[in-house]
Design an enzyme around this catalytic site. Structure first.
Site, PDB file in Angstrom:
ATOM      1  N   ARG A  14      11.410 -38.243 -11.605  1.00 30.31           N
ATOM      2  CA  ARG A  14      12.311 -39.328 -11.154  1.00 30.31           C
ATOM      3  C   ARG A  14      11.740 -40.127  -9.986  1.00 30.31           C
ATOM      4  NH1 ARG A  14      16.207 -35.262 -11.907  1.00 30.31           N
ATOM      5  NH2 ARG A  14      17.181 -35.494 -13.952  1.00 30.31           N
ATOM      6  N   LYS A  25       6.742 -54.417  -9.430  1.00 33.27           N
ATOM      7  CA  LYS A  25       6.968 -54.479 -10.880  1.00 33.27           C
ATOM      8  C   LYS A  25       5.938 -53.566 -11.548  1.00 33.27           C
ATOM      9  CE  LYS A  25       8.982 -59.061 -11.549  1.00 33.27           C
ATOM     10  NZ  LYS A  25       8.801 -60.406 -12.155  1.00 33.27           N
ATOM     11  N   GLU A  39      -3.727 -67.805  -9.674  1.00 37.03           N
ATOM     12  CA  GLU A  39      -2.518 -67.275  -9.018  1.00 37.03           C
ATOM     13  C   GLU A  39      -2.493 -67.649  -7.529  1.00 37.03           C
ATOM     14  OE1 GLU A  39       0.003 -65.878 -10.561  1.00 37.03           O
ATOM     15  OE2 GLU A  39      -0.806 -65.117 -12.453  1.00 37.03           O
ATOM     16  N   LYS A  85       4.082 -63.705  -1.181  1.00 42.12           N
ATOM     17  CA  LYS A  85       4.774 -62.885  -2.173  1.00 42.12           C
ATOM     18  C   LYS A  85       5.721 -61.905  -1.481  1.00 42.12           C
ATOM     19  CE  LYS A  85       4.625 -60.255  -6.354  1.00 42.12           C
ATOM     20  NZ  LYS A  85       3.949 -59.853  -7.556  1.00 42.12           N
ATOM     21  N   GLU A 123      14.525 -59.720  -8.667  1.00 41.06           N
ATOM     22  CA  GLU A 123      14.521 -60.998  -9.394  1.00 41.06           C
ATOM     23  C   GLU A 123      15.906 -61.412  -9.873  1.00 41.06           C
ATOM     24  OE1 GLU A 123      10.888 -61.714 -11.549  1.00 41.06           O
ATOM     25  OE2 GLU A 123      11.898 -63.142 -12.857  1.00 41.06           O
ATOM     26  N   ARG A 125      13.090 -64.867  -6.819  1.00 42.99           N
ATOM     27  CA  ARG A 125      11.763 -64.325  -7.187  1.00 42.99           C
ATOM     28  C   ARG A 125      11.192 -65.048  -8.403  1.00 42.99           C
ATOM     29  NH1 ARG A 125       9.631 -58.009  -7.153  1.00 42.99           N
ATOM     30  NH2 ARG A 125       7.654 -58.434  -8.200  1.00 42.99           N
ATOM     31  N   ASN A 143       7.133 -67.263 -11.046  1.00 41.48           N
ATOM     32  CA  ASN A 143       6.776 -67.489 -12.457  1.00 41.48           C
ATOM     33  C   ASN A 143       6.374 -68.935 -12.726  1.00 41.48           C
ATOM     34  OD1 ASN A 143       7.345 -64.813 -13.098  1.00 41.48           O
ATOM     35  ND2 ASN A 143       9.523 -65.268 -13.321  1.00 41.48           N
ATOM     36  N   HIS A 167       4.225 -69.840 -15.621  1.00 42.93           N
ATOM     37  CA  HIS A 167       4.158 -68.665 -16.493  1.00 42.93           C
ATOM     38  C   HIS A 167       4.944 -68.843 -17.791  1.00 42.93           C
ATOM     39  CE1 HIS A 167       2.343 -66.934 -13.002  1.00 42.93           C
ATOM     40  NE2 HIS A 167       2.243 -65.727 -13.537  1.00 42.93           N
ATOM     41  N   HIS A 211       2.735 -67.881 -20.638  1.00 44.41           N
ATOM     42  CA  HIS A 211       3.014 -66.735 -21.512  1.00 44.41           C
ATOM     43  C   HIS A 211       3.071 -67.173 -22.967  1.00 44.41           C
ATOM     44  CE1 HIS A 211       5.035 -64.214 -18.111  1.00 44.41           C
ATOM     45  NE2 HIS A 211       3.783 -63.867 -18.286  1.00 44.41           N
ATOM     46  N   HIS A 248      -4.910 -64.014 -18.603  1.00 42.66           N
ATOM     47  CA  HIS A 248      -3.587 -64.393 -18.100  1.00 42.66           C
ATOM     48  C   HIS A 248      -3.675 -65.585 -17.125  1.00 42.66           C
ATOM     49  CE1 HIS A 248       0.497 -63.984 -16.684  1.00 42.66           C
ATOM     50  NE2 HIS A 248       0.064 -63.816 -15.443  1.00 42.66           N
TER      51      HIS A 248
HETATM   52  P1  NAD Z   1      -7.453 -55.827 -15.785  1.00 37.98           P
HETATM   53  O1  NAD Z   1      -6.767 -54.779 -15.055  1.00 37.98           O
HETATM   54  O2  NAD Z   1      -7.559 -55.681 -17.259  1.00 37.98           O
HETATM   55  O3  NAD Z   1      -8.923 -56.018 -15.171  1.00 37.98           O
HETATM   56  C1  NAD Z   1      -9.802 -56.935 -15.770  1.00 37.98           C
HETATM   57  C2  NAD Z   1     -11.149 -56.282 -16.093  1.00 37.98           C
HETATM   58  O4  NAD Z   1     -11.921 -56.194 -14.895  1.00 37.98           O
HETATM   59  C3  NAD Z   1     -11.063 -54.877 -16.630  1.00 37.98           C
HETATM   60  O5  NAD Z   1     -12.057 -54.673 -17.595  1.00 37.98           O
HETATM   61  C4  NAD Z   1     -11.317 -54.025 -15.399  1.00 37.98           C
HETATM   62  O6  NAD Z   1     -11.791 -52.721 -15.707  1.00 37.98           O
HETATM   63  C5  NAD Z   1     -12.376 -54.847 -14.713  1.00 37.98           C
HETATM   64  N1  NAD Z   1     -12.474 -54.696 -13.265  1.00 37.98           N
HETATM   65  C6  NAD Z   1     -11.481 -54.455 -12.383  1.00 37.98           C
HETATM   66  N2  NAD Z   1     -11.954 -54.537 -11.134  1.00 37.98           N
HETATM   67  C7  NAD Z   1     -13.277 -54.793 -11.222  1.00 37.98           C
HETATM   68  C8  NAD Z   1     -14.297 -55.003 -10.279  1.00 37.98           C
HETATM   69  N3  NAD Z   1     -14.044 -55.016  -8.966  1.00 37.98           N
HETATM   70  N4  NAD Z   1     -15.547 -55.251 -10.727  1.00 37.98           N
HETATM   71  C9  NAD Z   1     -15.804 -55.304 -12.060  1.00 37.98           C
HETATM   72  N5  NAD Z   1     -14.884 -55.151 -13.007  1.00 37.98           N
HETATM   73  C10 NAD Z   1     -13.619 -54.896 -12.585  1.00 37.98           C
HETATM   74  O7  NAD Z   1      -6.802 -57.281 -15.533  1.00 37.98           O
HETATM   75  P2  NAD Z   1      -6.029 -57.913 -14.285  1.00 37.98           P
HETATM   76  O8  NAD Z   1      -6.178 -59.367 -14.450  1.00 37.98           O
HETATM   77  O9  NAD Z   1      -6.422 -57.283 -13.004  1.00 37.98           O
HETATM   78  O10 NAD Z   1      -4.505 -57.495 -14.558  1.00 37.98           O
HETATM   79  C11 NAD Z   1      -3.811 -57.958 -15.684  1.00 37.98           C
HETATM   80  C12 NAD Z   1      -2.576 -57.116 -15.856  1.00 37.98           C
HETATM   81  O11 NAD Z   1      -1.735 -57.269 -14.707  1.00 37.98           O
HETATM   82  C13 NAD Z   1      -1.738 -57.483 -17.058  1.00 37.98           C
HETATM   83  O12 NAD Z   1      -1.386 -56.318 -17.754  1.00 37.98           O
HETATM   84  C14 NAD Z   1      -0.491 -58.115 -16.454  1.00 37.98           C
HETATM   85  O13 NAD Z   1       0.661 -57.926 -17.244  1.00 37.98           O
HETATM   86  C15 NAD Z   1      -0.397 -57.408 -15.144  1.00 37.98           C
HETATM   87  N6  NAD Z   1       0.338 -58.126 -14.092  1.00 37.98           N
HETATM   88  C16 NAD Z   1       1.314 -57.455 -13.441  1.00 37.98           C
HETATM   89  C17 NAD Z   1       2.020 -58.078 -12.422  1.00 37.98           C
HETATM   90  C18 NAD Z   1       3.054 -57.315 -11.655  1.00 37.98           C
HETATM   91  O14 NAD Z   1       3.748 -57.918 -10.831  1.00 37.98           O
HETATM   92  N7  NAD Z   1       3.159 -56.025 -11.850  1.00 37.98           N
HETATM   93  C19 NAD Z   1       1.725 -59.403 -12.076  1.00 37.98           C
HETATM   94  C20 NAD Z   1       0.698 -60.055 -12.758  1.00 37.98           C
HETATM   95  C21 NAD Z   1       0.006 -59.408 -13.773  1.00 37.98           C
HETATM   96  N1  GLY Z   2       4.218 -61.670 -10.889  1.00 37.68           N
HETATM   97  C1  GLY Z   2       5.534 -62.144 -10.621  1.00 37.68           C
HETATM   98  C2  GLY Z   2       6.370 -61.198  -9.847  1.00 37.68           C
HETATM   99  O1  GLY Z   2       5.879 -60.197  -9.352  1.00 37.68           O
HETATM  100  O2  GLY Z   2       7.532 -61.415  -9.712  1.00 37.68           O
END
Ligand code: NAD
Ligand code: GLY
Length: 364
Positions: A129, A151, A193, A235, A245, A249, A253, A256, A260, A273
């Site tokens: 939990r 999130k 971003e 942020k 949100e 918040r 987006n 987005h 999306h 993305h």
């Molecule tokens: P990712 O985590 O897939 O990383 C991109 C690639 O870069 C991967 O292959 C990773 O292994 C590699 N990598 C990471 N750090 C590295 C480094 N320093 N050097 C070399 N390679 C490296 O992609 P991302 O863009 O970081 O994240 C995308 C994800 O984040 C999506 O799933 C999206 O839904 C999520 N997201 C979440 C939120 C949230 O608020 N929680 C907000 C935006 C996006």
């Molecule tokens: N990435 C948008 C949020 O965290 O609300």
């Protein structure tokens, strides 16, 4: 600990935490994990990442934790890629953490990009939990966005991020030196971003990126520390005022809704993305002009800056506009037939406006 680091506090009552940003601070991870012991005793520490990032930074972080905590973290590797942000990966984390006899003092350390952060965060939200987790984001997108705000999610066959929870990290350690190994496309996608924060809430941040675009593209470490810290501060301020949100918040987006939709109609394989968000931001800024919310210099400046940063601004003509409009109508933020669209009022100011999916067509 590093003296060049900046710390941003996210104030959420008893769930408040620090986001440390600075070149070289991967070596401080252990000290930050150890500090958690002061609020309540830490139990077993698990370090969860993927082989790509582990090969680059895993040993450093492991050593830092072992030195500070007195025991090496228990290592868990998950496969690299968005396609593995799923139940199977989640279950593999549950299995391992529970098999190790974790108690509520367990700490999960997420080392990697947004995929690792989201899945580890959701595991931490649900194991016993809720246990504490530490974000060590290594992509630009993860440092400025996904590691902050709580999130967490995995994907479902019905759509991305549909199964998740709000669960704030206990601390975030962001080292912009990790960008030196980031592939160019990933880096540029993350910049979208940062530009977003400037457009919606901070004209001075937008000006700074405009003025120092070449240094931004060259990944100048001190400048990136500033850009990450400023983005996180923006942020944090939004999340503090509207953690779950309920309203405000949603401004995060901006770009987005169309972004999306573009990702969805292209099967999540053509654009990263941030690349899709860049396209969506331009569409949103053009739409803002069309509905009389702002003047045309906003989309003009935005397009010029994104282009300078190496990001495309036009949705390719082979992508069916009707399909995008349809996907917008199925966004998870749709209420009735209205989508909460984020529009620009001027550079650095925005507002929420309910619109029908069909209203966006002229801006595509
Ligand atoms: P990712 O985590 O897939 O990383 C991109 C690639 O870069 C991967 O292959 C990773 O292994 C590699 N990598 C990471 N750090 C590295 C480094 N320093 N050097 C070399 N390679 C490296 O992609 P991302 O863009 O970081 O994240 C995308 C994800 O984040 C999506 O799933 C999206 O839904 C999520 N997201 C979440 C939120 C949230 O608020 N929680 C907000 C935006 C996006
Ligand atoms: N990435 C948008 C949020 O965290 O609300």
């Amino acid at each position: 600990m590093s003296e060049t680091a900046t710390t941003v506090r996210v104030n959420l009552g008893e769930r408040s935490y620090d986001v440390h940003v600075g070149p070289g601070i991967l070596d401080d991870v252990g000290a930050h994990v150890h500090e958690l012991d002061r609020s309540s005793a830490i139990g077993k520490v698990f370090m969860i990442g993927n082989p790509t990032v582990d090969a680059l930074y895993g040993d450093r972080v492991r050593r830092s934790i072992a030195d500070a905590v007195g025991a090496a973290p228990i290592d868990i590797q998950i496969p690299d890629g968005e396609q593995y942000k799923n139940f199977e990966t989640l279950t593999s984390i549950y299995d391992r953490v529970l098999a190790e006899g974790a108690d509520r003092g367990a700490v999960l350390v997420a080392l990697g990009g947004g995929v690792v952060g989201d899945v580890v965060g959701f595991a931490a939200a649900t194991i016993l939990r809720g246990v504490r987790f530490v974000q060590i984001p290594t992509t630009l997108l993860a440092q400025v966005d996904s590691s902050v705000g709580g999130k967490t999610a995995v994907n479902h066959s019905a759509g991305k991020n549909l199964i998740g929870a709000f669960h704030q990290p206990a601390v975030v350690v962001s080292d912009p030196d990790t960008f030196t190994t980031l592939p160019d496309r990933e880096y540029r996608a993350g910049l979208a971003e940062v530009v977003k924060y400037g457009v919606i809430l901070d004209e001075k941040l937008f000006d700074l990126i405009e003025e120092r675009g070449d240094e931004v593209s060259a990944r100048a470490p001190q400048l990136l520390t500033e850009l990450v810290a400023r983005s996180v501060a923006i942020k944090a301020d939004v999340v503090e005022r509207d953690e779950k949100e309920g309203g405000l918040r949603a401004v995060l987006n901006f770009g987005h809704t169309v972004g999306h939709a573009v990702e969805k109609v292209t099967g999540y394989s053509r654009f990263l993305h941030g690349e899709a968000v860049a396209l969506g931001m331009v569409a949103a800024a053009r739409l803002s002009v069309k509905i009389g919310a702002c003047s045309s210099d906003v989309p003009q400046r935005l397009e010029a800056l994104l282009t300078k940063l190496g990001l495309d601004t036009e949705i390719p003509s082979d992508i069916d506009r009707a399909a995008i409009e349809h996907a917008v109508g199925f966004d998870k933020k749709v209420r009735g037939d209205l989508v909460t669209f984020i529009v620009c009022d001027s550079m650095g100011a925005c507002s929420r406006k309910p619109l029908r999916a069909a209203d966006i067509r002229p801006a595509l």
